[in-house]
Design a protein around this motif. Structure first.
Motif, mmCIF file in Angstrom:
data_model
loop_
_atom_site.group_PDB
_atom_site.id
_atom_site.type_symbol
_atom_site.label_atom_id
_atom_site.label_comp_id
_atom_site.label_asym_id
_atom_site.label_seq_id
_atom_site.Cartn_x
_atom_site.Cartn_y
_atom_site.Cartn_z
ATOM 1 N N ALA A 1 0.827 -1.209 0.000
ATOM 2 C CA ALA A 1 0.000 0.000 0.000
ATOM 3 C C ALA A 1 0.861 1.259 0.000
ATOM 4 C CB ALA A 1 -0.923 -0.005 1.213
ATOM 5 N N LEU A 2 1.974 1.241 0.740
ATOM 6 C CA LEU A 2 2.869 2.405 0.772
ATOM 7 C C LEU A 2 3.518 2.639 -0.595
ATOM 8 C CD1 LEU A 2 4.626 1.904 4.242
ATOM 9 C CD2 LEU A 2 2.955 3.663 3.624
ATOM 10 N N VAL A 3 3.906 1.563 -1.253
ATOM 11 C CA VAL A 3 4.513 1.701 -2.582
ATOM 12 C C VAL A 3 3.495 2.250 -3.580
ATOM 13 C CG1 VAL A 3 5.580 0.462 -4.501
ATOM 14 C CG2 VAL A 3 6.204 -0.112 -2.147
ATOM 15 N N VAL A 4 2.257 1.751 -3.529
ATOM 16 C CA VAL A 4 1.205 2.259 -4.406
ATOM 17 C C VAL A 4 0.974 3.743 -4.153
ATOM 18 C CG1 VAL A 4 -1.257 2.165 -4.922
ATOM 19 C CG2 VAL A 4 0.032 0.047 -4.681
ATOM 20 N N ALA A 5 0.842 4.134 -2.880
ATOM 21 C CA ALA A 5 0.583 5.532 -2.538
ATOM 22 C C ALA A 5 1.712 6.437 -3.012
ATOM 23 C CB ALA A 5 0.393 5.679 -1.028
ATOM 24 N N ALA A 6 2.953 5.981 -2.854
ATOM 25 C CA ALA A 6 4.101 6.788 -3.276
ATOM 26 C C ALA A 6 4.124 6.964 -4.789
ATOM 27 C CB ALA A 6 5.395 6.137 -2.795
ATOM 28 N N CYS A 7 3.863 5.888 -5.522
ATOM 29 C CA CYS A 7 3.911 5.967 -6.986
ATOM 30 C C CYS A 7 2.767 6.820 -7.538
ATOM 31 C CB CYS A 7 3.866 4.569 -7.587
ATOM 32 S SG CYS A 7 5.374 3.602 -7.335
ATOM 33 N N VAL A 8 1.568 6.675 -6.982
ATOM 34 C CA VAL A 8 0.436 7.477 -7.437
ATOM 35 C C VAL A 8 0.679 8.955 -7.149
ATOM 36 C CG1 VAL A 8 -2.011 7.971 -7.068
ATOM 37 C CG2 VAL A 8 -1.235 5.605 -7.256
ATOM 38 N N THR A 9 1.167 9.269 -5.937
ATOM 39 C CA THR A 9 1.466 10.660 -5.583
ATOM 40 C C THR A 9 2.523 11.239 -6.508
ATOM 41 O OG1 THR A 9 0.948 10.210 -3.260
ATOM 42 C CG2 THR A 9 2.248 12.171 -3.725
ATOM 43 N N ALA A 10 3.578 10.455 -6.758
ATOM 44 C CA ALA A 10 4.649 10.930 -7.635
ATOM 45 C C ALA A 10 4.147 11.150 -9.061
ATOM 46 C CB ALA A 10 5.800 9.924 -7.630
ATOM 47 N N LEU A 11 3.255 10.261 -9.541
ATOM 48 C CA LEU A 11 2.740 10.410 -10.901
ATOM 49 C C LEU A 11 1.892 11.669 -11.037
ATOM 50 C CD1 LEU A 11 2.639 9.082 -13.694
ATOM 51 C CD2 LEU A 11 0.589 7.861 -12.953
ATOM 52 N N VAL A 12 1.068 11.947 -10.027
ATOM 53 C CA VAL A 12 0.250 13.164 -10.052
ATOM 54 C C VAL A 12 1.143 14.397 -10.063
ATOM 55 C CG1 VAL A 12 -1.400 14.544 -8.736
ATOM 56 C CG2 VAL A 12 -1.741 12.076 -8.966
ATOM 57 N N ILE A 13 2.180 14.395 -9.226
ATOM 58 C CA ILE A 13 3.103 15.535 -9.184
ATOM 59 C C ILE A 13 3.862 15.659 -10.499
ATOM 60 C CG2 ILE A 13 5.184 16.426 -8.061
ATOM 61 C CD1 ILE A 13 4.176 15.178 -5.469
ATOM 62 N N CYS A 14 4.252 14.520 -11.067
ATOM 63 C CA CYS A 14 5.024 14.523 -12.319
ATOM 64 C C CYS A 14 4.280 15.233 -13.438
ATOM 65 C CB CYS A 14 5.364 13.087 -12.714
ATOM 66 S SG CYS A 14 6.170 12.895 -14.318
ATOM 67 N N TRP A 15 2.973 14.939 -13.568
ATOM 68 C CA TRP A 15 2.216 15.467 -14.707
ATOM 69 C C TRP A 15 1.409 16.718 -14.385
ATOM 70 C CZ3 TRP A 15 2.835 14.338 -19.657
ATOM 71 C CH2 TRP A 15 3.551 13.190 -19.956
ATOM 72 N N SER A 16 1.244 17.051 -13.099
ATOM 73 C CA SER A 16 0.446 18.235 -12.767
ATOM 74 C C SER A 16 1.090 19.521 -13.265
ATOM 75 C CB SER A 16 0.227 18.313 -11.255
ATOM 76 O OG SER A 16 1.472 18.431 -10.578
ATOM 77 N N GLY B 1 12.877 7.678 0.487
ATOM 78 C CA GLY B 1 12.626 7.157 1.824
ATOM 79 C C GLY B 1 11.867 5.849 1.811
ATOM 80 N N LEU B 2 10.810 5.778 1.007
ATOM 81 C CA LEU B 2 10.044 4.533 0.926
ATOM 82 C C LEU B 2 10.843 3.431 0.237
ATOM 83 C CD1 LEU B 2 6.358 5.616 0.241
ATOM 84 C CD2 LEU B 2 7.320 4.565 2.280
ATOM 85 N N GLY B 3 11.759 3.828 -0.645
ATOM 86 C CA GLY B 3 12.638 2.833 -1.256
ATOM 87 C C GLY B 3 13.504 2.145 -0.218
ATOM 88 N N LEU B 4 14.008 2.908 0.740
ATOM 89 C CA LEU B 4 14.804 2.327 1.824
ATOM 90 C C LEU B 4 13.942 1.403 2.699
ATOM 91 C CD1 LEU B 4 16.900 5.434 2.950
ATOM 92 C CD2 LEU B 4 17.653 3.525 1.516
ATOM 93 N N VAL B 5 12.720 1.861 3.016
ATOM 94 C CA VAL B 5 11.808 1.040 3.829
ATOM 95 C C VAL B 5 11.462 -0.252 3.101
ATOM 96 C CG1 VAL B 5 9.499 0.939 4.853
ATOM 97 C CG2 VAL B 5 10.865 3.034 5.060
ATOM 98 N N HIS B 6 11.190 -0.141 1.806
ATOM 99 C CA HIS B 6 10.820 -1.303 0.993
ATOM 100 C C HIS B 6 11.962 -2.305 0.947
ATOM 101 C CE1 HIS B 6 8.533 -3.540 -1.873
ATOM 102 N NE2 HIS B 6 9.312 -3.263 -2.903
#
Length: 444
Positions: free
Chosen positions: A287-302, A371-376
């Protein structure tokens, strides 16, 4: 600005940033990428029985192929040189087994994947928009995906290599050079020999690029047709080796005829497997990986919503997702055909072409991914350490069984590791250590 056309064509210029541009990527982004790749490398090189699923089967196959080359393989092993979509990594793996040992060969291959996946994404982003290389952290974060943990090693390496091929193709997509087209076709052929999905991953953007001249700013219809025709010729040349090798593989009389039926997933299963690039050892981690990727994608294209031009890359990503929904789960005697479109679709979705004033990725998004990459990675290491001890106990028990005895191995605890099944082919570690062992279920 780069003008790919000759002065006679006087075609509109194509906005692109390349190596010669003064806009540089932030260096601290690159150091974060290197750090996370190093952490992932340290993680994969520590456990003994890692990754899982099909991995021991593939390594057993490399070991037996190497034995067949040296005339020491048991009588039931037969190796033939055929242009299959696995033979590339099979040959490399068998050669590594010959030069080192099965376990060392596996470590080299998985280390290559851990490096190649972010390297491929880095190279592609750098070719398209050098300021945005920080998004490579998405590849670092999703390195330990379901495909890798399930042992789809040839597929994972193939996806990484396809990103490298696309990085080389992008600045040359308008080229009329015969040399460039032949080298590109050879690259597609090599991708096919690593994995069919690798060639498909590269060819989908190539096909969509044929429409790109009509997706940009208003230009002459004549120029758009000319550019489209040039790309169609290149696409035909690139498609030819993949189609040709596939037909040759099927028509070769020595190749065993496989079941050519099809099977489709149920709707609920289809939607649940959308999470395949994010699946890990636990629901919370996934769930954390999904949340991070979705957030990053929104920021990437916004930050690009105001840009008028339609980009090839989100279209390629969308096409791969459509392919996932329409593709069967079983085709050409292979399972999980459909989910193989999802990992490249995720990574390519972060390829955002440079705007008039290119900006690096948002600082918050970069640190979130790191940060989440380290946790993962830490969660993967902890889970792998536990599984190592469990598989060791299973193999100790199997070695105590008298030779020639027929044994059905049952392992309790299925589902303890979310969507990862470390015991699916655990018995196949036996022929890796001793190629006289015969474990039923080995597949080619």
């Amino acid at each position: 600005m780069v003008d790919d056309a000759s002065s006679n064509d006087q075609e509109p210029k194509i906005a692109s940033l390349g190596r010669g541009d003064t806009v540089a990527q932030p260096r601290w982004h690159i150091w974060l990428i290197i750090t996370l790749v190093a952490v992932n490398l340290a993680m994969v090189l520590t456990p003994r029985f890692f990754p899982y699923g099909d991995t021991p089967n593939h390594l057993a196959r490399y070991t037996l192929i190497n034995a067949s080359w040296h005339g020491t393989a048991p009588g039931w092993v037969h190796f033939q040189w055929l242009p299959t979509s696995y033979i590339g990594i099979d040959v490399v793996g068998a050669a590594l087994v010959s030069l080192t040992s099965p376990i060392v060969a596996l470590r080299i291959l998985i280390a290559a994947y851990v490096v190649l996946l972010p390297l491929g994404m880095f190279a592609l982003i750098r070719a398209v928009n050098p300021r945005a290389v920080g998004w490579t952290l998405v590849a670092c974060l999703t390195t330990f995906n379901w495909y890798f943990l399930a042992g789809f090693l040839s597929y994972c390496i193939g996806v990484a290599l396809s990103l490298l091929w696309l990085a080389g193709w992008w600045p040359r997509r308008e080229s009329k050079s015969v040399r460039v087209r032949i080298l590109g076709a050879i690259g597609i052929a090599l991708l096919f020999l690593v994995h069919m999905a690798a060639a498909v991953t590269a060819l989908i953007p190539v096909g969509i690029a044929c429409l790109e001249p009509f997706l940009g700013d208003a230009i002459s219809h004549q120029f758009a047709l000319r550019r489209t025709w040039r790309r169609l010729v290149s696409a035909g040349i690139y498609f030819a080796p993949a189609v040709g090798l596939n037909l040759l593989m099927k028509w070769d009389s020595a190749f065993p005829q496989a079941n050519e039926g099809m099977a489709f997933r149920f709707a609920l299963d289809k939607f649940s497997h959308l999470l395949a690039p994010f699946f890990s050892f636990s629901k919370i981690d996934g769930a954390l990986v999904v949340a991070a990727c979705v957030t990053a994608l929104v920021i990437c294209w916004s930050s690009r919503m105001a840009r008028r031009r339609i980009s090839l890359w989100p279209l390629a990503s969308a096409a791969m997702i459509i392919c996932y929904f329409v593709a069967p789960v079983y085709l050409f005697a292979a399972w999980d055909v459909d989910v193989r479109f999802l990992l490249p679709a995720l990574l390519i979705a972060f390829i955002a072409p440079a705007s008039d004033e290119p900006q690096p990725p948002n600082r918050v998004a970069v640190w979130l991914l790191f940060g989440l990459g380290l946790v993962h990675a830490a969660n993967t290491y902890w889970s792998a350490s536990q599984i190592d001890a469990q598989i060791s106990r299973v193999l100790i028990a199997m070695r105590s069984i008298p030779k020639g005895a027929n044994t059905l191995v049952l392992v309790a605890g299925e589902g303890d590791h979310f969507h990862v099944d470390p015991f699916l082919h655990a018995g196949e570690w036996m022929p890796i250590a001793d190629n006289s062992s015969h474990v039923r279920g080995l597949f080619s």
